[in-house]
Structure formats: C-alpha cells, structure tokens
Design an enzyme around this catalytic site. Structure first.
Site, PDB file in Angstrom:
ATOM      1  N   PHE A   7       0.816  -1.223   0.000  1.00  0.00           N
ATOM      2  CA  PHE A   7       0.000   0.000   0.000  1.00  0.00           C
ATOM      3  C   PHE A   7       0.849   1.272   0.000  1.00  0.00           C
ATOM      4  CE2 PHE A   7       0.840  -0.187   4.603  1.00  0.00           C
ATOM      5  CZ  PHE A   7       1.057   1.151   4.880  1.00  0.00           C
ATOM      6  N   LYS A  18      -1.223  -7.087  -9.239  1.00  0.00           N
ATOM      7  CA  LYS A  18      -2.190  -7.178  -8.135  1.00  0.00           C
ATOM      8  C   LYS A  18      -1.750  -6.134  -7.101  1.00  0.00           C
ATOM      9  CE  LYS A  18      -3.150  -8.327  -4.437  1.00  0.00           C
ATOM     10  NZ  LYS A  18      -3.562  -7.318  -3.406  1.00  0.00           N
ATOM     11  N   GLU A  50      -5.018  -3.695  -2.064  1.00  0.00           N
ATOM     12  CA  GLU A  50      -6.460  -3.424  -2.102  1.00  0.00           C
ATOM     13  C   GLU A  50      -6.809  -2.166  -1.317  1.00  0.00           C
ATOM     14  OE1 GLU A  50      -4.750  -5.769  -0.638  1.00  0.00           O
ATOM     15  OE2 GLU A  50      -5.891  -6.916   0.841  1.00  0.00           O
ATOM     16  N   SER A 103       5.328  -6.997   3.288  1.00  0.00           N
ATOM     17  CA  SER A 103       5.892  -7.297   4.613  1.00  0.00           C
ATOM     18  C   SER A 103       6.642  -8.635   4.578  1.00  0.00           C
ATOM     19  CB  SER A 103       4.763  -7.341   5.637  1.00  0.00           C
ATOM     20  OG  SER A 103       3.843  -8.352   5.275  1.00  0.00           O
ATOM     21  N   CYS A 113       9.554   1.736   3.471  1.00  0.00           N
ATOM     22  CA  CYS A 113      10.439   0.618   3.820  1.00  0.00           C
ATOM     23  C   CYS A 113      11.875   1.091   3.972  1.00  0.00           C
ATOM     24  CB  CYS A 113      10.366  -0.464   2.764  1.00  0.00           C
ATOM     25  SG  CYS A 113      11.014   0.098   1.207  1.00  0.00           S
ATOM     26  N   GLU A 135       9.001  -4.354  13.156  1.00  0.00           N
ATOM     27  CA  GLU A 135       8.866  -3.233  12.215  1.00  0.00           C
ATOM     28  C   GLU A 135       7.579  -2.508  12.579  1.00  0.00           C
ATOM     29  OE1 GLU A 135       7.621  -4.037   8.138  1.00  0.00           O
ATOM     30  OE2 GLU A 135       8.897  -2.416   7.418  1.00  0.00           O
TER      31      GLU A 135
HETATM   32  P1  NAD Z   1       1.528  -6.628   2.994  1.00  0.00           P
HETATM   33  O1  NAD Z   1       2.561  -7.697   3.039  1.00  0.00           O
HETATM   34  O2  NAD Z   1       0.419  -6.680   3.990  1.00  0.00           O
HETATM   35  O3  NAD Z   1       0.806  -6.635   1.542  1.00  0.00           O
HETATM   36  C1  NAD Z   1       1.533  -6.635   0.352  1.00  0.00           C
HETATM   37  C2  NAD Z   1       0.713  -7.333  -0.715  1.00  0.00           C
HETATM   38  O4  NAD Z   1       0.470  -8.683  -0.320  1.00  0.00           O
HETATM   39  C3  NAD Z   1      -0.650  -6.698  -0.950  1.00  0.00           C
HETATM   40  O5  NAD Z   1      -0.907  -6.673  -2.343  1.00  0.00           O
HETATM   41  C4  NAD Z   1      -1.607  -7.623  -0.210  1.00  0.00           C
HETATM   42  O6  NAD Z   1      -2.880  -7.678  -0.811  1.00  0.00           O
HETATM   43  C5  NAD Z   1      -0.913  -8.959  -0.297  1.00  0.00           C
HETATM   44  N1  NAD Z   1      -1.185  -9.812   0.867  1.00  0.00           N
HETATM   45  C6  NAD Z   1      -1.398  -9.397   2.153  1.00  0.00           C
HETATM   46  N2  NAD Z   1      -1.613 -10.461   2.956  1.00  0.00           N
HETATM   47  C7  NAD Z   1      -1.529 -11.561   2.178  1.00  0.00           C
HETATM   48  C8  NAD Z   1      -1.641 -12.964   2.434  1.00  0.00           C
HETATM   49  N3  NAD Z   1      -1.891 -13.442   3.675  1.00  0.00           N
HETATM   50  N4  NAD Z   1      -1.492 -13.816   1.409  1.00  0.00           N
HETATM   51  C9  NAD Z   1      -1.240 -13.352   0.181  1.00  0.00           C
HETATM   52  N5  NAD Z   1      -1.127 -12.041  -0.132  1.00  0.00           N
HETATM   53  C10 NAD Z   1      -1.257 -11.159   0.852  1.00  0.00           C
HETATM   54  O7  NAD Z   1       2.285  -5.236   3.034  1.00  0.00           O
HETATM   55  P2  NAD Z   1       1.653  -3.773   3.139  1.00  0.00           P
HETATM   56  O8  NAD Z   1       1.101  -3.597   4.509  1.00  0.00           O
HETATM   57  O9  NAD Z   1       0.781  -3.487   1.969  1.00  0.00           O
HETATM   58  O10 NAD Z   1       2.981  -2.882   2.967  1.00  0.00           O
HETATM   59  C11 NAD Z   1       3.824  -2.548   4.023  1.00  0.00           C
HETATM   60  C12 NAD Z   1       4.993  -3.514   4.109  1.00  0.00           C
HETATM   61  O11 NAD Z   1       5.700  -3.536   2.877  1.00  0.00           O
HETATM   62  C13 NAD Z   1       6.018  -3.106   5.148  1.00  0.00           C
HETATM   63  O12 NAD Z   1       6.448  -4.260   5.827  1.00  0.00           O
HETATM   64  C14 NAD Z   1       7.148  -2.503   4.327  1.00  0.00           C
HETATM   65  O13 NAD Z   1       8.424  -2.561   4.924  1.00  0.00           O
HETATM   66  C15 NAD Z   1       7.093  -3.354   3.114  1.00  0.00           C
HETATM   67  N6  NAD Z   1       7.714  -2.713   1.972  1.00  0.00           N
HETATM   68  C16 NAD Z   1       8.922  -3.176   1.570  1.00  0.00           C
HETATM   69  C17 NAD Z   1       9.558  -2.575   0.509  1.00  0.00           C
HETATM   70  C18 NAD Z   1      10.881  -3.066   0.033  1.00  0.00           C
HETATM   71  O14 NAD Z   1      11.289  -2.639  -1.026  1.00  0.00           O
HETATM   72  N7  NAD Z   1      11.575  -3.931   0.741  1.00  0.00           N
HETATM   73  C19 NAD Z   1       8.950  -1.494  -0.151  1.00  0.00           C
HETATM   74  C20 NAD Z   1       7.708  -1.057   0.279  1.00  0.00           C
HETATM   75  C21 NAD Z   1       7.090  -1.678   1.350  1.00  0.00           C
END
Ligand code: NAD
Length: 494
Positions: free
Chosen positions: A149, A173, A176, A226, A281, A379
């Site tokens: 997000f 994808k 959401e 994450s 991040c 985090e």
């Molecule tokens: P998230 O892991 O909750 O979601 C990321 C994606 O995975 C979304 O599209 C979501 O719909 C999907 N998703 C969520 N739960 C899922 C599940 N159980 N099974 C399958 N798919 C699932 O992350 P977020 O909250 O959207 O973003 C924040 C996180 O992203 C933080 O931990 C941040 O550090 C990380 N991030 C990392 C980088 C990097 O380059 N390393 C960059 C940006 C964000």
C-alpha cells in the site's frame, strides 16, 4: 459509492466474485470507494488475456517497445499531478511526497526506454574454428507483480516498466487499500500504445495472490510487502516452479558517530523517520547514538518535532499525513504506549493531541531502547523513531548486523575512513553515507539482505532486466557441406 473493478484487456472489467474491499480516505476515516476482490476465475481471465497478448508483444521490435516506453514517460510526466492526487486521496501522503513518489517511479520508466541497449547479449566470433557463439536475452512470458500500500505508483513502476520493455506481458495485483493509481496506469499504458492485454490489473486479496502463485501460465512473481508475506510468496511461488523476487520489511538503523555534525544528523533523522508518516520501507526507524553525543542528539531531534505540521494532504502546509487505516494506526499507537513499560523513555508522545478525525498520529520519539523491547524488535511502520545508545562504531555495527532485517542503513560521520569501513562491514543491501534514505537510482538495483529480500535478484535496474529475461546461448557455424563427416567425439576447441 465509487466502485473500483479490474483492468483487463485494455478496459475496465467488473469482478464476478461478489466480494469487495473498503477503500478509506485516511484523512477522514470514512469509506470513499469499494474495490472488487477477484475470484480465481477473474484472475484466470486476466492471465489468459496476458498469455494471448504475449506472442505479438514479444515479437514487437525493440524500437517499437522502446517507443511505447517513451510515450509512457511523456504521459506519466504530463499526469504527475493526477497520479499524485490519487495517492494523496487513498494513501493519505501529502502532495509533495506523492509527487516525489511519482518522480522516482518515472525514473524506472526512463530506464526501461533504453531496452534495446539493455537487452543486448554477448558475441564471440571464432570461438572455435568457423564457429561463433552468442547469447540472447528473451522474455519469460506472463509475469505478475504484487505490491504494497505504501508506494501505490512507484513500486508498480519498479516492475512493469522493465517487464514490459523486455517483451513480457504483465498482471499487477496492487494493494487493495489504494488501487486507483494502478488502474490509471493501465489507462496511460493503453494511451502510450501498449497493445490491449499486455498489462492487466487484478484487484484482490489472498485469493487473487494465491491463484497467481499457483497458476501454471505465470512464469515469474515480483513481490514487495511485509516479511511474513514475502517469505510465503517466495516459498509458494518457487515450489510452483516460478522465478520469484520477494522484498520484505525493514528496520533501518542510522548510526551517528561522535564526530558527526549533529544538526545535520538531527535534520536527517527527523526527515527520514517521519516522512510519509514513517510508512516507507527505507524510513529510518532506529537512531544509534554514540554515547558521547547521545543526549545532545536526542535534544536536537526532540526540538525539531513540534515544527512538523501533521494534517490532511488537502490542507496547505501539511507535511505528514495520516496512517493507512485505523487498524494500523492503533497497532502503531500500541508500540508507543507500551514503550515505557518495557523500560524505554518516551521523549515525545505522538498519541496525544492528534486530529479528531482520520487515522492520524503525531511523531513519537522513544529513547533508551534496547533489543528485546517490542518497539525495537518489530517493524512498526509508523511515525515512531527510537534511539538506542551505543559505545561507538563497533557496538553500532554489531547491532545492525545482528538485526533480522537488512534493507537500508546510514552512517553519519565526518570521518571518511570510518564511513568506508562501514560500507565494508555492514550486512545491509543499501547503505547511505550522510544520506538517510539511500534508495538507489533506477540504473542501480534496489534490494535488501537477510529477511528484507527472499530470492536472488534485486528489483529494477540491471538486476530487474535479468529477472525479467532468460538467456539463451547459440553456437553457430556455416561450414562447407563438403567438409562434413560423422565424428562421435565430444566437440573440442583445441
Ligand atoms: P503486505 O505484506 O500486507 O501486503 C503486500 C501485498 O500482499 C498486498 O498486495 C496484499 O494484498 C498482499 N497480501 C497481504 N496479505 C496476504 C496474504 N496473507 N497472502 C497473500 N497475499 C497477501 O504489506 P503492506 O502492509 O501493503 O505494505 C507494508 C509492508 O511492505 C512493510 O512491511 C514494508 O516494509 C514493506 N515494503 C517493503 C519494501 C521493500 O522494497 N523492501 C517497499 C515497500 C514496502
């Protein structure tokens, strides 16, 4: 209620699942749209469309593919404000920050404009007598991107620009929680001349992700999100035979040595910790303060915090917007509320005096934090900066290297030798020297170490081109047929 559906085959397509998610306006806390959550059948349609578009797009010559990227570059440039406005509406980040996100994303499209050069292979004439050998890079087929997000425009741009330029077709994808930027990108790519079906957006949750992970026609997955989900994506995707790069979470430490310019270090820490409400991040979440200067540094950070203007993106002068959801705001708040009980010192409590509506928190500063405390180990992903006191360089580097994450880090010092040693010693993928948020430019690649990245390739830049292509090596000769004979020996060059 505004409904956000899918972008498939060059048009908006309504989902068939009957399920939908809530898109909030984080600045008011109210729902502003609903987003279709894809069924397995919806994902299958998107992948089938991408697969059908692949042969023609792959056969499209390099100049034409580069031309589409150049057009896309112009369109994103012309629509910076529109994209940024979508980001502020759904994510909540302030306009200047959102414009910065678009600008950094755009650099990846500019990089992809160089695809004719980037896809060059190697050529060895006369590798053996009358035999030439060369390598070619070819696209994989249908590739998918799953994005978080916090950068709803930039992270998709990290992926689709190189993937498409290399001749793949793409299924995105997005999160959401803020899906509109991706839908707009679909429209822009169509205007740029990308054939229908080459880029598709499927909105959804775990159902859509799991289908992409197991779909036999998806060749590769790029994921950013994450750490627990990144690990799951990597394990599931690779088990299903896919190429996977899965970037995870972070806990970025900024080591401030005793010789650093403390005003500059305090400015940098405040900017990098609280920008985008800490939902980056590459945000700095831990300052490692050398004992000799720790009290002064904490005081300088503290005195800067009241000047940060927290408010909605729509309000002039706002510098820090709300968090993404009420649930996330409450989670972040919990870390601040629990810190004193764990033995830390709450210097600035950002849970008080917050705007009455929306998912806001003010910046928090917590001192005397040590490993084992929740606010250090987890985090937080919010506007919370913690300070751990260290004896000096060795102590600081040991803490950084023992952390489970290894995304970004920074050292603040005026000692070039110490900075160089830091680059050598530190077990982190992206390092800043007096630069608090060292996000690599688009012609390098982005990626962390340890639990911040699962997979072998970093994202975008040269490693992105490698990720989205596979290499074929051709050994070729044009002999005189009269010299031909049967020879069962293993081919040798000498
Ligand atoms: P998230 O892991 O909750 O979601 C990321 C994606 O995975 C979304 O599209 C979501 O719909 C999907 N998703 C969520 N739960 C899922 C599940 N159980 N099974 C399958 N798919 C699932 O992350 P977020 O909250 O959207 O973003 C924040 C996180 O992203 C933080 O931990 C941040 O550090 C990380 N991030 C990392 C980088 C990097 O380059 N390393 C960059 C940006 C964000």
């Amino acid at each position: 209620m505004h409904r956000i559906s899918h972008w498939i085959d060059g048009k908006v397509v309504e989902g068939t699942s009957g399920r939908s998610g809530v898109v909030f306006d984080p600045a008011t806390g109210l729902q502003q749209a609903s987003v279709d959550l894809a069924s397995v059948a919806d994902v299958d349609v998107a992948v089938a469309v991408a697969l059908a578009a692949f042969p023609a797009w792959r056969a499209t010559n390099l100049s034409r593919r580069a031309e589409v990227m150049f057009h896309m570059r112009e369109l994103v440039d012309a629509n910076r404000k529109e994209i940024a406005t979508l980001l502020t509406k759904e994510h909540g980040k302030v306009l200047g920050d959102a414009l910065g996100e678009v600008a950094r994303g755009l650099e990846n499209i500019e990089f992809a404009c160089g695809v004719p050069n980037l896809m060059k292979g190697g050529y060895s004439e006369q590798a053996s007598t009358g035999i030439d050998v060369y390598s070619i890079k070819q696209p994989l087929g249908v590739v998918a991107g799953i994005t978080p997000f916090n950068f709803p425009a930039m992270v998709p741009m990290w992926m689709f620009a190189n993937a498409l330029a290399c001749g793949n077709t793409f299924v995105l994808k997005p999160s959401e929680k803020d899906p509109s930027a991706s839908m707009f990108i679909g429209e822009l790519l169509k205007q740029a001349g990308l054939p229908d079906g080459a880029f598709n957006v499927i909105n959804g949750d775990k159902v859509a992700v799991d289908r992409l992970l197991e779909h036999p026609d998806v060749q590769a997955i790029s994921f950013v999100g994450s750490t627990p989900i990144a690990r799951y994506i990597y394990e599931t995707g690779t088990k299903n035979g896919k190429r996977v790069q899965a970037l995870g979470g972070a806990k970025n430490h900024m080591l401030v040595l005793a010789d650093a310019d403390l005003d500059m270090a305090a400015d940098a820490a405040v900017s990098a910790a609280y920008g985008s409400a800490g939902e980056r991040c590459m945000a700095i979440s831990v300052v490692l303060a050398s004992e000799a200067i720790a009290d002064d540094l904490v005081a300088k950070i503290q005195e800067r915090i009241p000047a940060i203007k927290v408010g909605p993106a729509s309000e002039d002068g706002s510098e820090m917007g709300p968090l993404i959801t009420g649930e996330h705001r409450d989670k972040v708040k919990g870390y601040v509320e629990g810190a004193a009980g764990e033995g830390a010192t709450l210097v600035v409590d950002g849970t008080v005096g917050v705007p009455a509506t929306g998912f806001f928190l003010n910046p928090s500063l917590i001192d005397n934090v040590t490993p084992g405390m929740k606010c250090y180990d987890d985090e937080i992903f919010g506007p919370v900066l913690t300070v751990s006191r260290v004896h000096g360089y060795d102590d600081g580097v040991a803490l950084i290297n023992s952390n489970q994450y290894g995304n970004g880090t920074a050292i603040f010092t005026r000692d070039g030798g110490a900075a160089r040693q830091f680059e050598f010693d530190v077990q982190v993928g992206m390092v800043g020297v007096n630069v608090p948020v060292p996000v690599p430019v688009s012609y390098y690649s982005f990626g962390g170490w340890k639990n911040s990245l699962f997979g072998d390739t970093h994202i975008y830049g040269p490693e992105g081109i490698n990720f989205y292509t596979r290499t074929k090596v051709v050994t070729k000769r044009w002999p005189d047929p009269r010299t031909s004979k049967v020879d069962l020996g293993f081919p040798q060059n000498r």
